[in-house]
Design a protein around this motif. Structure first.
Motif, mmCIF file in Angstrom:
data_model
loop_
_atom_site.group_PDB
_atom_site.id
_atom_site.type_symbol
_atom_site.label_atom_id
_atom_site.label_comp_id
_atom_site.label_asym_id
_atom_site.label_seq_id
_atom_site.Cartn_x
_atom_site.Cartn_y
_atom_site.Cartn_z
ATOM 1 N N LEU A 127 0.829 -1.213 0.000
ATOM 2 C CA LEU A 127 0.000 0.000 0.000
ATOM 3 C C LEU A 127 0.858 1.256 0.000
ATOM 4 C CD1 LEU A 127 -1.549 0.597 3.556
ATOM 5 C CD2 LEU A 127 0.373 -0.903 3.183
ATOM 6 N N LEU A 129 0.707 5.241 1.387
ATOM 7 C CA LEU A 129 0.017 6.079 2.365
ATOM 8 C C LEU A 129 0.366 7.537 2.143
ATOM 9 C CD1 LEU A 129 1.375 3.379 3.990
ATOM 10 C CD2 LEU A 129 -0.414 4.067 5.570
ATOM 11 N N HIS A 140 -1.558 0.331 15.408
ATOM 12 C CA HIS A 140 -2.351 -0.759 14.842
ATOM 13 C C HIS A 140 -1.454 -1.932 14.476
ATOM 14 C CE1 HIS A 140 -0.771 1.268 11.238
ATOM 15 N NE2 HIS A 140 -0.913 0.101 10.651
ATOM 16 N N ASP A 142 -1.217 -4.932 11.164
ATOM 17 C CA ASP A 142 -1.702 -5.270 9.819
ATOM 18 C C ASP A 142 -1.831 -6.790 9.705
ATOM 19 O OD1 ASP A 142 -1.792 -2.581 8.646
ATOM 20 O OD2 ASP A 142 0.371 -2.602 8.975
ATOM 21 N N GLN A 152 7.239 -7.072 8.573
ATOM 22 C CA GLN A 152 6.840 -6.226 7.455
ATOM 23 C C GLN A 152 7.766 -5.022 7.384
ATOM 24 O OE1 GLN A 152 2.888 -5.136 9.523
ATOM 25 N NE2 GLN A 152 3.234 -3.319 8.281
ATOM 26 N N LEU A 153 7.642 -4.254 6.290
ATOM 27 C CA LEU A 153 8.487 -3.058 6.129
ATOM 28 C C LEU A 153 7.619 -1.852 5.802
ATOM 29 C CD1 LEU A 153 10.365 -5.502 4.750
ATOM 30 C CD2 LEU A 153 11.870 -3.566 4.368
ATOM 31 N N THR A 154 8.097 -0.691 6.214
ATOM 32 C CA THR A 154 7.550 0.577 5.734
ATOM 33 C C THR A 154 8.716 1.382 5.178
ATOM 34 O OG1 THR A 154 5.822 0.574 7.411
ATOM 35 C CG2 THR A 154 6.306 2.685 6.350
ATOM 36 N N PHE A 169 7.664 7.572 12.617
ATOM 37 C CA PHE A 169 7.222 6.178 12.707
ATOM 38 C C PHE A 169 7.438 5.703 14.145
ATOM 39 C CE2 PHE A 169 7.466 1.669 12.555
ATOM 40 C CZ PHE A 169 6.568 1.289 11.581
ATOM 41 N N HIS A 215 2.267 -0.509 15.562
ATOM 42 C CA HIS A 215 2.989 0.606 14.942
ATOM 43 C C HIS A 215 2.003 1.688 14.513
ATOM 44 C CE1 HIS A 215 1.844 -1.939 11.542
ATOM 45 N NE2 HIS A 215 1.843 -0.830 10.813
ATOM 46 N N VAL A 217 1.994 6.321 13.310
ATOM 47 C CA VAL A 217 2.745 7.513 12.885
ATOM 48 C C VAL A 217 2.267 8.706 13.703
ATOM 49 C CG1 VAL A 217 3.294 9.030 10.922
ATOM 50 C CG2 VAL A 217 2.977 6.578 10.553
ATOM 51 N N ARG A 225 3.612 13.785 3.635
ATOM 52 C CA ARG A 225 4.473 12.619 3.834
ATOM 53 C C ARG A 225 3.857 11.415 3.130
ATOM 54 N NH1 ARG A 225 4.372 8.283 7.442
ATOM 55 N NH2 ARG A 225 6.336 7.643 8.427
ATOM 56 N N THR A 227 4.447 7.156 2.331
ATOM 57 C CA THR A 227 5.194 5.942 2.641
ATOM 58 C C THR A 227 4.657 4.796 1.791
ATOM 59 O OG1 THR A 227 3.698 5.599 4.513
ATOM 60 C CG2 THR A 227 5.875 6.484 5.026
HETATM 61 O O1 LIG Z 1 3.233 5.665 7.234
HETATM 62 C C1 LIG Z 1 3.883 4.957 7.995
HETATM 63 O O2 LIG Z 1 5.029 5.238 8.341
HETATM 64 C C2 LIG Z 1 3.265 3.698 8.553
HETATM 65 C C3 LIG Z 1 2.537 2.949 7.485
HETATM 66 C C4 LIG Z 1 1.935 1.662 7.958
HETATM 67 O O3 LIG Z 1 1.141 1.596 8.847
HETATM 68 C C5 LIG Z 1 2.353 0.436 7.262
HETATM 69 O O4 LIG Z 1 3.220 0.470 6.381
HETATM 70 O O5 LIG Z 1 1.799 -0.621 7.600
#
Ligand SMILES: O=C(O)CCC(=O)C(=O)O
Ligand SMILES: [Fe+2]
Length: 236
Positions: A127, A129, A140, A142, A152-154, A169, A215, A217, A225, A227
């Protein structure tokens, strides 16, 4: 076939793995070039690339919005997702073993996705964001179904201090019978944070115990911003 992104091999994996073991998160060093970040950011306005758009405020998730990519994923993104999976699968198996769970994540991402699909988790989860001034993302997880790859990675696509301020973050770690701990992952443009999706093992004096991570923000104080989220399981 898209070539395996060679930048993944040049990251300092021993340090990343040590940070993950110690804290459940690690910043990677540069994973995407500024040009790749700009290209991904520009995709946000190309509606045909996405299967759904979520306005966070409508769900109580925070403020800001995100969109899930539709299949087929952009080829570079698909290549990164699979190559990162392969790098992280052994670690996922070590974590599962330490938590008394089946340590059977296959070495190959296609095989893991086939398992997700057989379990009814068919929809792609990568996704983009977007946060404007005042926006934030509540803490939250995921999860998206019964099957979850534990890491996972952001990726931060924008340039902190220039494109936006604030918007950090944040991770929390909920420990059994103890107060929760917070961690901030400071990211440069093109850098990612790898982190635990849900639970991770912590070595204690009498074997290992589990902690639960979330995690989010913090509020973006100015600017915009973007991501990219890379999650390895697909969604129900
Ligand atoms: O925008 C962010 O740094 C967090 C994004 C997020 O929740 C994710 O990548 O699962
Ligand atoms: Fe998330």
């Amino acid at each position: 076939m898209t070539r395996k992104p060679s930048r993944i091999d040049s990251l300092d994996w021993p340090r990343i793995e040590a940070d993950l073991a110690a804290r459940g998160c690690a910043v990677t060093g540069q994973l995407f070039t500024p040009e790749e970040c700009a290209a991904l950011t520009a995709m946000y306005d190309e509606g045909h690339r996405f299967r759904s758009r979520v306005v966070m405020q409508r769900h109580g998730f925070g403020q800001g919005e995100y969109q899930y990519f539709a299949n087929p994923l952009p080829p570079r993104l698909a290549a990164y997702r699979s190559a990162l999976y392969e790098r992280l699968a052994p670690l996922a198996n070590a974590w599962a073993a330490a938590m008394g769970q089946p340590a059977d994540y296959p070495p190959d991402h296609a095989a893991y996705l086939a398992r997700c699909h057989a379990a009814g988790q068919l929809r792609p989860t990568p996704l983009l964001l977007r946060y404007d001034e005042g926006d934030y993302n509540c803490l939250h997880q995921d999860l998206y179904g019964d099957l979850q790859f534990p890491l996972q990675l952001t990726v931060l696509l924008s340039k902190p201090g220039e494109d936006f301020t604030g918007g950090e973050f944040v991770l929390t770690e909920q420990r059994p019978r103890m107060q929760s701990r917070a961690e901030v992952a400071p990211l440069a443009q093109g850098e990612a944070v790898v982190f635990a999706v849900n639970q991770r093992p912590v070595a204690g004096t009498r074997g290992s115990y589990r902690v639960t991570m979330r995690h989010g923000v913090s509020r973006v104080r100015s600017g915009r911003r973007h991501t990219l989220g890379i999650i390895f399981h697909d969604a129900r």
